[in-house]
Design a protein around this motif. Structure first.
Motif, short mmCIF file in Angstrom:
data_model
loop_
_atom_site.label_atom_id
_atom_site.label_comp_id
_atom_site.label_asym_id
_atom_site.label_seq_id
_atom_site.Cartn_x
_atom_site.Cartn_y
_atom_site.Cartn_z
N PHE A 1 0.84 -1.20 0.00
CA PHE A 1 0.00 0.00 0.00
C PHE A 1 0.88 1.26 0.00
CE2 PHE A 1 -3.71 -2.56 1.21
CZ PHE A 1 -4.75 -1.86 0.63
N LEU A 2 1.93 1.23 0.83
CA LEU A 2 2.82 2.41 0.90
C LEU A 2 3.52 2.67 -0.43
CD1 LEU A 2 4.64 2.48 4.35
CD2 LEU A 2 3.24 4.27 3.33
N ASP A 3 3.97 1.58 -1.08
CA ASP A 3 4.57 1.72 -2.41
C ASP A 3 3.62 2.46 -3.34
OD1 ASP A 3 6.86 0.42 -1.86
OD2 ASP A 3 6.37 -1.45 -2.94
N ILE B 1 1.05 4.31 -2.58
CA ILE B 1 0.77 5.67 -2.11
C ILE B 1 1.91 6.62 -2.46
CG2 ILE B 1 0.61 7.06 0.01
CD1 ILE B 1 -1.16 4.78 1.17
N GLN B 2 3.15 6.10 -2.35
CA GLN B 2 4.31 6.97 -2.56
C GLN B 2 4.71 7.12 -4.02
OE1 GLN B 2 6.97 5.00 0.10
NE2 GLN B 2 6.33 6.20 1.87
N SER B 3 4.19 6.24 -4.86
CA SER B 3 4.59 6.32 -6.27
C SER B 3 3.96 7.54 -6.94
CB SER B 3 4.14 5.04 -6.99
OG SER B 3 4.21 5.27 -8.38
N PRO B 4 4.77 8.30 -7.69
CA PRO B 4 4.21 9.45 -8.40
C PRO B 4 3.24 9.02 -9.51
CG PRO B 4 6.57 9.20 -8.86
CD PRO B 4 6.23 8.16 -7.85
N SER B 5 3.48 7.83 -10.08
CA SER B 5 2.50 7.34 -11.06
C SER B 5 2.19 5.89 -10.76
CB SER B 5 3.03 7.52 -12.48
OG SER B 5 4.30 6.92 -12.59
N PRO B 6 1.26 5.68 -9.85
CA PRO B 6 0.99 4.33 -9.37
C PRO B 6 0.42 3.42 -10.47
CG PRO B 6 -0.60 5.89 -8.45
CD PRO B 6 0.42 6.69 -9.19
N ALA B 7 0.75 2.12 -10.35
CA ALA B 7 0.21 1.13 -11.27
C ALA B 7 -1.26 0.87 -10.93
CB ALA B 7 1.01 -0.17 -11.15
N PHE B 8 -1.94 0.25 -11.88
CA PHE B 8 -3.33 -0.13 -11.60
C PHE B 8 -3.38 -1.34 -10.67
CE2 PHE B 8 -7.11 -2.73 -12.80
CZ PHE B 8 -8.07 -1.90 -12.21
N ARG B 9 -2.44 -2.28 -10.87
CA ARG B 9 -2.47 -3.51 -10.07
C ARG B 9 -1.14 -3.73 -9.37
NH1 ARG B 9 -4.99 -6.38 -14.17
NH2 ARG B 9 -7.15 -6.48 -13.45
N TYR B 10 -1.21 -3.99 -8.10
CA TYR B 10 -0.03 -4.38 -7.33
C TYR B 10 -0.27 -5.78 -6.78
CZ TYR B 10 1.64 0.44 -7.30
OH TYR B 10 2.11 1.67 -7.69
N PHE B 11 0.77 -6.61 -6.86
CA PHE B 11 0.67 -7.92 -6.23
C PHE B 11 1.49 -7.87 -4.95
CE2 PHE B 11 -0.42 -8.63 -10.59
CZ PHE B 11 -1.48 -9.52 -10.52
N THR B 12 0.99 -8.51 -3.90
CA THR B 12 1.64 -8.34 -2.59
C THR B 12 2.84 -9.25 -2.43
OG1 THR B 12 0.16 -9.92 -1.53
CG2 THR B 12 -0.49 -7.59 -1.51
N THR B 13 3.00 -10.22 -3.34
CA THR B 13 4.25 -10.97 -3.35
C THR B 13 5.04 -10.47 -4.56
OG1 THR B 13 3.20 -12.70 -4.63
CG2 THR B 13 3.32 -13.04 -2.27
N SER B 14 6.37 -10.68 -4.52
CA SER B 14 7.20 -10.04 -5.53
C SER B 14 6.89 -10.55 -6.94
CB SER B 14 8.67 -10.24 -5.20
OG SER B 14 8.92 -11.62 -5.08
N VAL B 15 6.44 -11.78 -7.04
CA VAL B 15 6.09 -12.29 -8.36
C VAL B 15 4.59 -12.45 -8.48
CG1 VAL B 15 8.21 -13.53 -8.92
CG2 VAL B 15 6.49 -14.62 -7.48
N VAL B 16 4.10 -12.29 -9.69
CA VAL B 16 2.69 -12.60 -9.93
C VAL B 16 2.52 -14.09 -9.68
CG1 VAL B 16 0.86 -12.65 -11.65
CG2 VAL B 16 2.53 -10.78 -11.66
N PRO B 17 1.57 -14.46 -8.81
CA PRO B 17 1.41 -15.89 -8.52
C PRO B 17 1.21 -16.70 -9.80
CG PRO B 17 -0.01 -14.52 -7.13
CD PRO B 17 0.63 -13.61 -8.12
N PRO B 18 1.89 -17.89 -9.89
CA PRO B 18 1.89 -18.66 -11.13
C PRO B 18 0.49 -18.96 -11.67
CG PRO B 18 3.17 -19.78 -9.39
CD PRO B 18 2.71 -18.49 -8.83
N LEU B 19 -0.46 -19.21 -10.77
CA LEU B 19 -1.80 -19.52 -11.27
C LEU B 19 -2.48 -18.31 -11.89
CD1 LEU B 19 -3.27 -22.00 -8.66
CD2 LEU B 19 -2.65 -22.43 -11.04
N THR B 20 -2.21 -17.14 -11.34
CA THR B 20 -2.76 -15.92 -11.91
C THR B 20 -2.18 -15.70 -13.30
OG1 THR B 20 -2.73 -15.04 -9.68
CG2 THR B 20 -3.15 -13.47 -11.42
N LYS B 21 -0.86 -15.98 -13.41
CA LYS B 21 -0.18 -15.85 -14.69
C LYS B 21 -0.78 -16.81 -15.72
CE LYS B 21 4.48 -14.40 -14.75
NZ LYS B 21 5.76 -14.73 -14.14
#
Ligand code: NAD
Length: 289
Positions: free
Chosen positions: A240-242, A244-264
């Protein structure tokens, strides 16, 4: 000037942790309006922020299913503006679809879907007039791919994806950024608060034995996933902080560093059959269950 943040569903879980983090920001960058349906539950939040300065936190009543209560809370915001709106309130519903009552199905759509949308509605005109704003929504991987015995939960979270993506297309022209923070399992009160059909429930007598045996496997899978792979709310708050602090935030953030394989898999194999068999294998055919 402090950024004014209003968060829904702050009596526990992700909402509570986010409110605590932002209200205790070392640089005091935020004024937080932590809202909750039931103010009798504010003790936990107050415990967590003990010793903090009053000028960074206010607690307000807000039931996201009650338009009056949303408007009432909005009008209590002293700064008369909200820079960052966080739609976080949500509930779960789990069990074989044939035993879900219309009432409980309505309820989950009312909280998760309409609750989120009517909260956004209440702040939209002001944000447009201000020419800036952030709308952050607690999303779920259950909003990106289907999960057995979670049909209504996934339906509500998929619907939020559609609503937010649609809004994002327009709102970028008003300098308003919409972001979904997509969470997998998180250690919160979610499992306690969700409406779940228990294996001992009398309603299950109407359900065929095969479905019940799949449901048992699902429940085992679910508890092992929460035990072994759930993130802590602090991990979610960082994301959430990432955003909030980003000047141009992405539409989607994943809370783990990689997009979960099943989502991919769901995204890379759009015909869907691979996802469906992979998910089934994971949940229903693990040997160690
Ligand atoms: P939680 O149960 O601790 O928090 C949910 C909060 O929403 C509670 O404080 C609850 O009181 C509040 N709420 C429920 N109905 C409300 C209403 N009508 N008005 C206002 N508030 C209401 O669980 P959590 O995990 O912190 O859930 C927060 C969000 O995260 C939810 O939208 C949930 O769907 C989502 N999520 C959770 C997980 C998880 O595994 N915990 C995973 C993905 C997404």
């Amino acid at each position: 000037d402090k950024k004014v943040v209003l968060i829904t569903g702050c009596s526990s879980g992700i909402g509570l942790s986010l409110a605590v983090r932002l209200a205790s920001d070392p640089d005091k960058r935020f004024k937080v309006y932590a809202t909750m349906r039931n103010l009798a539950k504010k003790e936990r939040l107050l415990e967590c922020v003990k010793g903090l300065h009053k000028d960074t936190l206010d607690i307000l009543q807000m039931d996201v299913t009650d338009r009056q209560s949303i408007l009432y809370a909005r009008d209590r915001v002293v700064e008369k503006r909200v820079d960052i709106l966080v739609c976080n309130a949500g509930v779960g519903l789990m069990g074989p679809l044939e035993v879900q009552s219309l009432d409980s199905m309505r309820r989950i759509l009312e909280v998760n879907l309409l609750g989120t949308i009517q909260t956004i509605q209440a702040f939209l005109s002001d944000m447009k007039a201000q020419g800036q704003g952030r709308i952050l929504v607690t999303g779920s991987t259950g909003g990106l791919h289907g999960l057995p015995f979670n049909e209504m939960y996934c339906a509500s979270k998929f619907a939020i994806e559609g609503a937010c993506e649609s809004l994002a297309v327009l709102l970028q022209h008003f300098n308003i950024h919409v972001s979904l923070i997509e969470c997998g399992p998180v250690n919160t009160d979610f499992l306690v608060n969700l409406q779940k059909v228990e294996l001992e429930d009398a309603t299950l007598q109407q359900v065929d034995a095969q479905t019940i045996s799949f449901y048992e496997k699902y429940l085992q899978h679910c508890s092992s996933v929460f035990q072994n792979a759930a993130q802590d709310t602090e991990d979610i708050v960082k994301v959430f902080l990432d955003a909030i602090q980003s000047p141009s935030p992405a539409f989607r953030y994943f809370t783990t560093s990689v997009v979960p394989p099943l989502t991919k898999l769901k995204m890379t194999e759009p015909d869907g059959s691979q996802y469906i068999s992979a998910m089934s294998k994971i949940i229903f055919s693990a040997e160690d269950q």
